[in-house]
Design an enzyme around this catalytic site. Structure first.
Site, PDB file in Angstrom:
ATOM      1  N   GLN A 250      46.868 -67.721 -21.249  1.00 55.52           N
ATOM      2  CA  GLN A 250      47.094 -68.941 -21.358  1.00 55.52           C
ATOM      3  C   GLN A 250      45.383 -68.993 -20.993  1.00 55.52           C
ATOM      4  O   GLN A 250      44.067 -70.126 -22.080  1.00 55.52           O
ATOM      5  CB  GLN A 250      47.483 -70.307 -21.000  1.00 55.52           C
ATOM      6  CG  GLN A 250      49.437 -69.118 -21.733  1.00 55.52           C
ATOM      7  CD  GLN A 250      48.916 -69.180 -23.964  1.00 55.52           C
ATOM      8  OE1 GLN A 250      48.367 -70.006 -24.284  1.00 55.52           O
ATOM      9  NE2 GLN A 250      49.497 -67.456 -23.717  1.00 55.52           N
ATOM     10  N   HIS A 253      42.379 -69.036 -23.436  1.00 54.39           N
ATOM     11  CA  HIS A 253      41.477 -69.170 -24.086  1.00 54.39           C
ATOM     12  C   HIS A 253      40.944 -70.702 -24.497  1.00 54.39           C
ATOM     13  O   HIS A 253      39.837 -70.211 -25.032  1.00 54.39           O
ATOM     14  CB  HIS A 253      42.873 -71.155 -24.734  1.00 54.39           C
ATOM     15  CG  HIS A 253      44.196 -70.535 -25.606  1.00 54.39           C
ATOM     16  ND1 HIS A 253      43.748 -70.168 -26.649  1.00 54.39           N
ATOM     17  CD2 HIS A 253      45.189 -69.481 -25.445  1.00 54.39           C
ATOM     18  CE1 HIS A 253      44.750 -69.662 -27.057  1.00 54.39           C
ATOM     19  NE2 HIS A 253      46.039 -69.463 -26.833  1.00 54.39           N
ATOM     20  N   GLU A 318      51.271 -78.630 -22.419  1.00 52.21           N
ATOM     21  CA  GLU A 318      51.805 -78.396 -23.690  1.00 52.21           C
ATOM     22  C   GLU A 318      52.379 -77.118 -23.301  1.00 52.21           C
ATOM     23  O   GLU A 318      53.640 -76.686 -23.847  1.00 52.21           O
ATOM     24  CB  GLU A 318      50.431 -77.923 -23.883  1.00 52.21           C
ATOM     25  CG  GLU A 318      50.415 -77.000 -25.481  1.00 52.21           C
ATOM     26  CD  GLU A 318      49.314 -76.542 -25.938  1.00 52.21           C
ATOM     27  OE1 GLU A 318      49.251 -76.114 -27.589  1.00 52.21           O
ATOM     28  OE2 GLU A 318      48.414 -76.286 -25.412  1.00 52.21           O
ATOM     29  N   HIS A 319      52.945 -76.195 -23.016  1.00 53.53           N
ATOM     30  CA  HIS A 319      53.563 -74.625 -22.853  1.00 53.53           C
ATOM     31  C   HIS A 319      53.620 -75.176 -20.763  1.00 53.53           C
ATOM     32  O   HIS A 319      53.150 -75.120 -20.161  1.00 53.53           O
ATOM     33  CB  HIS A 319      52.738 -73.425 -22.621  1.00 53.53           C
ATOM     34  CG  HIS A 319      51.888 -73.884 -23.959  1.00 53.53           C
ATOM     35  ND1 HIS A 319      50.822 -73.235 -24.035  1.00 53.53           N
ATOM     36  CD2 HIS A 319      52.100 -73.261 -25.575  1.00 53.53           C
ATOM     37  CE1 HIS A 319      50.069 -73.787 -25.318  1.00 53.53           C
ATOM     38  NE2 HIS A 319      50.982 -73.577 -26.115  1.00 53.53           N
ATOM     39  N   ASP A 352      53.154 -68.848 -29.645  1.00 57.34           N
ATOM     40  CA  ASP A 352      52.091 -69.096 -29.749  1.00 57.34           C
ATOM     41  C   ASP A 352      52.129 -67.730 -30.735  1.00 57.34           C
ATOM     42  O   ASP A 352      51.513 -68.374 -32.077  1.00 57.34           O
ATOM     43  CB  ASP A 352      51.017 -68.100 -28.907  1.00 57.34           C
ATOM     44  CG  ASP A 352      50.713 -69.136 -27.752  1.00 57.34           C
ATOM     45  OD1 ASP A 352      51.245 -70.410 -28.002  1.00 57.34           O
ATOM     46  OD2 ASP A 352      49.449 -69.355 -26.940  1.00 57.34           O
ATOM     47  N   HIS A 412      59.107-117.815 -47.021  1.00 59.64           N
ATOM     48  CA  HIS A 412      60.331-116.584 -47.264  1.00 59.64           C
ATOM     49  C   HIS A 412      61.450-116.969 -47.347  1.00 59.64           C
ATOM     50  O   HIS A 412      62.263-116.067 -47.425  1.00 59.64           O
ATOM     51  CB  HIS A 412      60.141-115.994 -45.744  1.00 59.64           C
ATOM     52  CG  HIS A 412      59.201-114.747 -45.330  1.00 59.64           C
ATOM     53  ND1 HIS A 412      57.621-115.150 -45.636  1.00 59.64           N
ATOM     54  CD2 HIS A 412      59.003-113.637 -44.984  1.00 59.64           C
ATOM     55  CE1 HIS A 412      56.669-114.241 -44.893  1.00 59.64           C
ATOM     56  NE2 HIS A 412      57.714-113.610 -45.387  1.00 59.64           N
TER      57      HIS A 412
END
Length: 435
Positions: A250, A253, A318-319, A352, A412
């Protein structure tokens, strides 16, 4: 107590980088709002070296891209898309419209209505990330979105054939070869050639993520999905090669992609750090992965599963790849994550690319308050009410009137009072609480 064997750059350095990104993005979006297509074209030339008078791909260009792929390539894309579609359809089926009579004569309900139009960003500057097309376009289609626009940057000076094929096969209505902030800005703000959308979705680099943040409110967004993050949770039941592979898999990336090891074994931690260095001598994407590991990588040793859960929820990655004797412990106890990958047989790459869950996930601790992209993100759950009888209208009206007057809202209260008078036969004076 957690022991940090390796840390990345300081929080202040990370914030300084974020501040610089914010300023750049604000200027770019201002240019697009002011100059429209001219600004988009200038930005595309500046950042991608890509110049066209119209960035929407023609039908012939799409066919040409499809023709560059082998039959196996097309088959593999279709297989992955079917997995995403299948899971999305199950998610959609779980979301039902409801209508209930909560009191005699009073009916409340909600409907799930698709967003009208969506702009899907598909990253592809460094790598042709065709999987992002599956995740956004197919999920929006299953939700029932009417108009789906996709933007992906050029790859090696032309549209990436695999990305174009994925966008087309997923069912995109308009396909543009346009990247970066100029792409999300054009989709959100609209130009003479690109009609604006109601919502932006899809991952991207720090600049794309910041553009989505700044555009939120003018349009909806799925979530803040910036540079990829991965957290590996491991004990001594797994080996260093497996952990290091999942970290670097990862980290490649981008240079600002955090990769963190959380373990109860100091021995494993030291072995993983050594194995990362070995793999960085042979990994083809080592130049990027090394920078990410050096600047954003971390290794943390904990005393117990319980302490690892506390640290993992603080990190809110995230992961999260869990490789322990009891991975379900973390499924049961963790709260803050984008997606869990439980056991050594699975991994983040499966999620992914092909397994079927969505890979557009929260980053920068957004997992503390949101999950990832799914069918529900494209649906607006809207409510309605019906009052079926005079008696019900008068009854609820009396409660409403008194509560409105507690707040000082005479207008109201009169909305309620007029119905008490009409349907309940009570002669309540104008704008006073019902007795």
């Amino acid at each position: 107590m957690a022991e940090h064997l390796k840390t990345g750059i300081s929080a202040s350095d990370a914030e300084a980088a974020d501040t610089k990104v914010r300023a750049i993005v604000e200027g770019i979006l201002g240019d697009i709002a002011k100059d429209g297509d001219a600004a988009v074209r200038a930005l595309s030339i500046k950042f991608d070296g890509w110049d066209r008078t119209d960035y929407r791909l023609t039908d012939q260009e799409i066919r040409d891209c499809m023709a560059e792929l082998s039959a196996r390539d097309i088959e593999d894309i279709k297989f992955a898309q079917e997995q995403v579609r299948n899971f999305a359809q199950h998610q959609r089926a779980s979301m039902v419209d409801i209508e209930v009579e909560t009191l005699p004569g009073i009916v409340l309900g909600h409907k799930n209505i698709p967003v009208g139009s969506v702009g899907c960003y598909v990253p592809g500057g460094k790598y042709p990330l065709l999987a992002s097309a599956h995740m956004s376009v197919i999920t929006a289609k299953v939700a029932g979105v009417d108009r789906i626009v996709t933007c992906a940057p050029p790859y090696h000076g032309k549209p990436a054939p695999a990305i174009v094929a994925a966008q087309y096969l997923a069912g995109a209505d308009e396909i543009y070869c346009l990247g970066g902030v100029q792409a999300v800005g054009a989709m959100a703000l609209g130009t003479a050639s690109i009609a604006p959308v109601d919502m932006l979705v899809g991952p991207g680099n720090a600049f794309v993520a910041e553009a989505k943040r700044q555009l939120f409110g003018r349009v909806g967004i799925d979530l803040f999905a910036g540079p990829t993050e991965t957290l590996v949770i491991a004990d001594d039941s797994v080996d260093a090669e497996m952990c290091a592979t999942d970290l670097l898999g990862q980290a490649e990336h981008g240079p600002n992609s955090p990769a963190i090891l959380l373990t109860t074994s100091r021995k494993l931690a030291l072995e993983v750090m050594a194995e990362v260095e070995r793999l960085l001598t042979i990994l083809p994407t080592a130049a990027i992965a090394r920078q990410a590991w050096e600047d954003y990588g971390a290794v943390i040793v904990c005393d117990s599963y319980e302490e690892m859960v506390v640290e993992a929820d603080r990190i809110a990655s995230e992961h999260v790849q869990v490789m322990t004797r009891d991975p379900d412990y973390f499924l049961t106890h963790m709260r803050n994550y984008g997606a869990l990958f439980l056991g050594p047989r699975t991994n983040v790459a499966f999620g992914d690319k092909v397994i079927g869950t969505n890979h557009t996930l929260p980053t920068k601790k957004a997992a503390k308050y949101t999950g990832g992209l799914w069918v529900g993100k494209f649906l607006k759950t809207v409510t309605y009410q019906k009052v079926l009888t005079d008696e019900a209208s008068a009854m609820i009206g009396e409660y409403c009137s008194r509560l409105c007057m507690l707040e000082g809202f005479a207008g109201h209260a009169e909305q309620a009072n007029i119905r008490v008078r009409r349907y309940g036969g009570r002669n309540i004076p104008y704008a006073t609480a019902a007795e």
